[in-house]
Design a protein around this motif. Structure first.
Motif, mmCIF file in Angstrom:
data_model
loop_
_atom_site.group_PDB
_atom_site.id
_atom_site.type_symbol
_atom_site.label_atom_id
_atom_site.label_comp_id
_atom_site.label_asym_id
_atom_site.label_seq_id
_atom_site.Cartn_x
_atom_site.Cartn_y
_atom_site.Cartn_z
ATOM 1 N N LEU A 207 -6.420 -3.768 -4.291
ATOM 2 C CA LEU A 207 -5.397 -3.209 -3.416
ATOM 3 C C LEU A 207 -5.731 -3.503 -1.958
ATOM 4 O O LEU A 207 -6.895 -3.688 -1.607
ATOM 5 N N GLN B 243 -3.415 -0.125 5.149
ATOM 6 C CA GLN B 243 -2.349 0.649 4.528
ATOM 7 C C GLN B 243 -1.355 1.131 5.580
ATOM 8 O O GLN B 243 -1.773 1.553 6.675
ATOM 9 N N LEU C 228 3.096 5.647 4.345
ATOM 10 C CA LEU C 228 2.719 6.159 3.024
ATOM 11 C C LEU C 228 1.911 7.447 3.154
ATOM 12 O O LEU C 228 2.100 8.390 2.388
ATOM 13 N N TRP C 229 0.991 7.484 4.127
ATOM 14 C CA TRP C 229 0.172 8.666 4.335
ATOM 15 C C TRP C 229 1.008 9.827 4.861
ATOM 16 O O TRP C 229 0.743 10.990 4.527
ATOM 17 N N SER D 225 -0.728 1.629 11.199
ATOM 18 C CA SER D 225 -1.415 1.417 9.928
ATOM 19 C C SER D 225 -2.764 2.109 9.977
ATOM 20 O O SER D 225 -3.162 2.679 11.001
ATOM 21 N N GLY E 168 -8.061 1.815 4.814
ATOM 22 C CA GLY E 168 -8.103 2.728 3.674
ATOM 23 C C GLY E 168 -9.459 3.353 3.430
ATOM 24 O O GLY E 168 -10.419 2.643 3.116
ATOM 25 N N HIS F 243 -7.399 5.316 -1.897
ATOM 26 C CA HIS F 243 -6.165 4.577 -2.201
ATOM 27 C C HIS F 243 -5.174 5.350 -3.071
ATOM 28 O O HIS F 243 -4.389 4.735 -3.802
ATOM 29 N N GLU G 261 -2.474 6.978 -2.184
ATOM 30 C CA GLU G 261 -1.100 6.666 -1.776
ATOM 31 C C GLU G 261 -0.674 5.271 -2.230
ATOM 32 O O GLU G 261 0.437 5.074 -2.755
ATOM 33 N N VAL G 262 -1.552 4.294 -2.029
ATOM 34 C CA VAL G 262 -1.203 2.909 -2.359
ATOM 35 C C VAL G 262 -1.004 2.743 -3.863
ATOM 36 O O VAL G 262 -0.036 2.105 -4.313
ATOM 37 N N ASP H 112 2.221 4.402 -5.019
ATOM 38 C CA ASP H 112 3.374 3.575 -4.643
ATOM 39 C C ASP H 112 3.517 2.390 -5.585
ATOM 40 O O ASP H 112 4.636 2.036 -5.998
ATOM 41 N N LYS I 16 -14.284 0.147 1.618
ATOM 42 C CA LYS I 16 -13.565 1.265 2.218
ATOM 43 C C LYS I 16 -14.106 1.492 3.627
ATOM 44 O O LYS I 16 -15.216 1.079 3.961
#
Length: 566
Positions: free
Chosen positions: A71, A75, A79-80, A104, A107, A110, A112-113, A116, A138
C-alpha cells in the motif's frame, strides 16, 4: 561471503547517543548507521537479519491464509478526516501539502487505506473472509526518538487487516492471527508472552500485545506464576477481594493537623495504608469526578478512562480540586460530594477505614461503604502490584519487563462504519465489514532479539535470525595449507546450503575472535594451529561457549546438524 568484501564497519566503542544495549551493539557491529534523528540506514548485515525476520513473517502469514499487498506510504488527508482520526491522531502524523495544495500524510498505519481498498473492491459476502497484509516502511513523528530501532520515527512494519461478514468469523480470523504470531516469534527463537492489552489510538474492543521478555524492556507486564494469564499494566486485572464482614464501628471525626499525605496520616493514626481510603479528583473530558482507591494502591489512568468511557482523563490540580469540592487536597473524602464518585473494586473489601473529613485538618475514622456513602460506580481502577492474585486461577502475579514486538486488535466496525465500507450479506442486507488489525514491528524484532540475547562481548543471535550461521576464521596467512583448508571448508559449507562468512582478513587472531563475538554469529570455526599440527578445526558455539575439536572432513556434517532449523 568474504569479510574483506563486506561493508562491516565495526566500532570499538559505543556511540555516546546509544542508551540501550541493542542500539549500542547494532551500531558497534556495523548493522545500522544513523542518518538523522530516529532514522537509520541498514547496512548489509542488518538487512540480512531483517530479511530473515521478514521471511518467517511471510511464511506464517501466508500459511494462515493472508495475502500480501503493498500500500502507498503517502496517504490523502481526506481519508483520515473521513475516519475521524486526522485530528485525533495528533502530531505523530506527519502532514504536508503537495504542489496542488492537497494535504497528505506519511502513513504511520494503514487502516484507512486498506478499508478504502476493500470498500471499492469487495461488495458481497461471497468475497469474504479476506486478510491482506504488507511489510512496509512506516513513519511516526515521535517527539523524542530514542533507543535506536526500538523507538525510531521511520521503521519497518508488517501490518495485516482482516475483513469478515460476522462476529464469529471475525473471532476465527483473530485466533488464526494469534496462532500465527505464536508461530512467528517461536520460529524467531525468542522468549515471549502474549498479554492482554488496551486498544489505544487504533480503536476496537479487544487486543493482545506480544512481548519479548527482557530485563531491559521499557514495558512492564504482569504474568501469573501458575497459569498463562498475562497482561500489560494498562489492562492487568487481579482477583476481586472478598466482601468485608467485620462488624461496623461508629464513625468519628478526628483532628489531624497538617497531615495531608497518606504516610503522615497513617503514622499519626497508627494504621496501615491499606486501611485508608484516598479520594482523588480527576477531570474526565473536562468534568470533575472523585476516584476512590486504597491508600496503598495507585490509580491506573487507562482503566479509569475506560471505566468512565471518557476520551481523556487527567489528575486535577489543587485549585481544580477545591473548586469542585470546597475542600483542600489531603482532606478530601467521599461523604457529601456533589460530583460523580467511582470506587476501585478493592474498596469493597474495606471495613472501618479512614477517609478525609471534608474539612481542613480533619479525617474520619471507621467509615463504611453502604452505611456512610455509596459510590455511583465500582470498577477495576488500580495498578496491579506484585503479590496480587490472578483473576483466572488465584495464583500469585509478578511484574516483569518486556518489549512489545506485535499487537493484534479486534477492530469491529469502527473503521467500516466511519468509512461506509459495506457488503451485501446472504439475506440481501447491506452490512459493515467486521475488521481486525494485526501488526509486527519487524525492525523492532531485530532490536528486541538483541536486548534478549547478548553478553559482555556482543550479540548472541538466535540461529534463525543470524545474518550468517557460521563464520570461518582463517588464521593461515603464514601457512598456505591452513589457508587452503579454511577456504575449502568455507566452500563446502556454502555448497551444503549453510550461510557462511569467511573471515579472510589479515588481522590478529584476537581481533578476529572479538569481531566474531560482536557480530553474534552462532558458530565460529577456527582453522589455525590445531589444523597445522593435527588436522583438527575448532567449532565454538556463541551462546554456550562450548568448544568441539574435530577433523576437517567431519566439520561440514556436524555444522549441518547444528544449524538445522525448521
Amino acid at each position: 561471503m568474504l569479510f574483506s568484501q563486506l561493508l562491516i564497519p565495526t566500532l570499538k566503542e559505543s556511540p555516546a547517543e546509544a542508551e540501550v544495549i541493542s542500539h549500542k551493539l547494532l551500531m558497534r557491529a556495523g548493522f545500522i548507521r544513523k542518518l538523522t534523528s530516529g532514522v537509520y540506514s541498514y547496512l548489509p548485515l542488518g538487512l540480512m537479519a531483517l530479511r530473515k525476520i521478514e521471511r518467517i513473517v511471510r511464511e506464517e502469514m501466508n500459511a494462515a491464509g493472508a495475502q500480501e499487498v503493498l500500500l502507498p506510504m503517502v496517504q490523502p488527508a481526506d481519508l483520515w478526516a473521513e475516519s475521524g482520526r486526522l485530528k485525533k491522531y495528533g502530531p505523530e502524523l506527519l502532514r504536508f501539502r503537495d504542489r496542488h495544495d492537497r494535504e497528505s500524510c506519511l502513513g504511520p498505519t494503514h487502516e484507512e487505506v486498506i478499508t478504502d481498498l476493500v470498500r471499492n473492491n469487495i461488495h458481497s459476502y461471497r468475497g469474504l473472509p479476506v486478510n491482506l497484509y504488507q511489510i512496509q516502511t512506516k513513519f511516526r513523528d515521535e517527539i523524542r526518538p530514542r533507543f535506536g530501532l526500538m523507538r525510531g520515527r521511520e521503521f519497518i512494519m508488517k501490518d495485516a487487516y482482516s475483513f469478515d461478514a460476522s462476529s464469529d468469523a471475525a473471532d476465527r480470523s483473530y485466533e488464526a492471527m494469534k496462532y500465527a504470531y505464536h508461530r512467528i516469534f517461536t520460529r524467531c527463537g525468542l522468549r515471549f508472552r502474549a498479554v492482554e492489552a488496551d486498544t489505544g489510538t487504533i480503536g476496537g474492543n479487544f487486543s493482545h500485545e506480544f512481548m519479548v521478555l527482557a530485563e531491559t524492556g521499557e514495558d512492564t507486564i504482569v504474568i501469573c506464576r501458575s497459569c498463562s494469564y498475562a497482561a500489560n499494566l494498562e489492562k492487568a486485572a487481579c482477583a476481586a477481594p472478598a466482601p468485608a464482614s467485620d462488624e461496623m464501628q461508629p464513625a468519628a471525626k478526628v483532628e489531624t493537623p497538617g497531615k495531608r499525605k497518606v504516610e503522615a496520616v497513617c503514622e499519626f493514626l497508627g494504621i496501615e495504608p491499606s486501611r485508608l481510603l484516598k479520594t482523588l479528583i480527576y477531570r474526565a473530558d473536562g468534568q470533575p469526578v472523585a476516584v476512590l482507591v486504597r491508600g496503598d494502591h495507585e490509580v491506573q489512568p487507562v482503566k479509569l478512562k475506560n471505566a468512565l468511557k471518557a476520551s481523556e482523563v487527567e489528575l486535577a490540580t489543587d485549585e481544580e480540586c477545591f473548586a469542585a469540592t470546597g475542600t483542600p487536597t489531603g482532606y478530601l473524602g467521599p461523604l457529601g460530594l456533589k460530583i460523580p464518585v467511582i470506587a476501585d473494586q478493592a474498596v469493597l473489601g474495606m471495613r472501618n477505614f479512614v477517609t478525609g473529613g471534608g474539612e481542613k485538618n480533619f479525617h474520619l475514622t471507621n467509615v463504611n461503604l453502604g452505611r456512610d456513602f455509596t459510590p455511583g460506580q465500582v470498577a477495576d481502577l488500580r495498578m496491579v502490584t506484585p503479590g496480587d492474585r490472578c483473576p483466572l486461577c488465584g495464583g500469585e502475579l509478578e511484574l516483569t519487563r518486556g518489549i512489545e514486538v506485535g499487537h493484534i486488535f479486534k477492530l469491529g466496525i469502527a473503521y467500516s462504519e466511519a468509512l461506509n465500507a459495506r457488503f451485501l450479506d446472504a439475506e440481501g442486507e447491506m452490512r459493515p465489514f467486521i475488521m481486525g488489525c494485526y501488526g509486527i514491528g519487524v525492525s523492532r524484532v531485530l532490536a528486541a532479539a538483541i536486548e534478549q540475547n547478548h553478553d559482555q562481548d556482543g550479540i548472541v543471535f538466535p540461529l534463525p535470525l543470524a545474518p550468517f550461521k557460521v563464520i570461518v576464521v582463517n588464521l593461515g596467512f603464514a601457512d598456505e595449507a591452513v589457508g587452503q583448508a579454511a577456504r575449502s571448508l568455507y566452500q563446502a559449507l556454502r555448497e551444503s546450503g549453510i550461510e557462511t562468512l569467511l573471515d579472510d582478513r589479515d588481522e590478529r587472531p584476537g581481533s578476529k575472535f572479538k569481531d566474531a563475538d560482536l557480530l553474534g554469529i552462532p558458530f565460529r570455526v577456527t582453522v589455525g594451529k590445531r589444523f597445522a599440527s593435527g588436522g583438527l578445526v575448532e567449532i565454538r558455539e556463541r551462546a554456550s561457549g562450548k568448544i568441539t575439536e574435530l577433523a576437517l572432513a567431519e566439520a561440514v556434517e556436524r555444522l549441518a546438524r547444528l544449524t538445522a532449523t525448521d
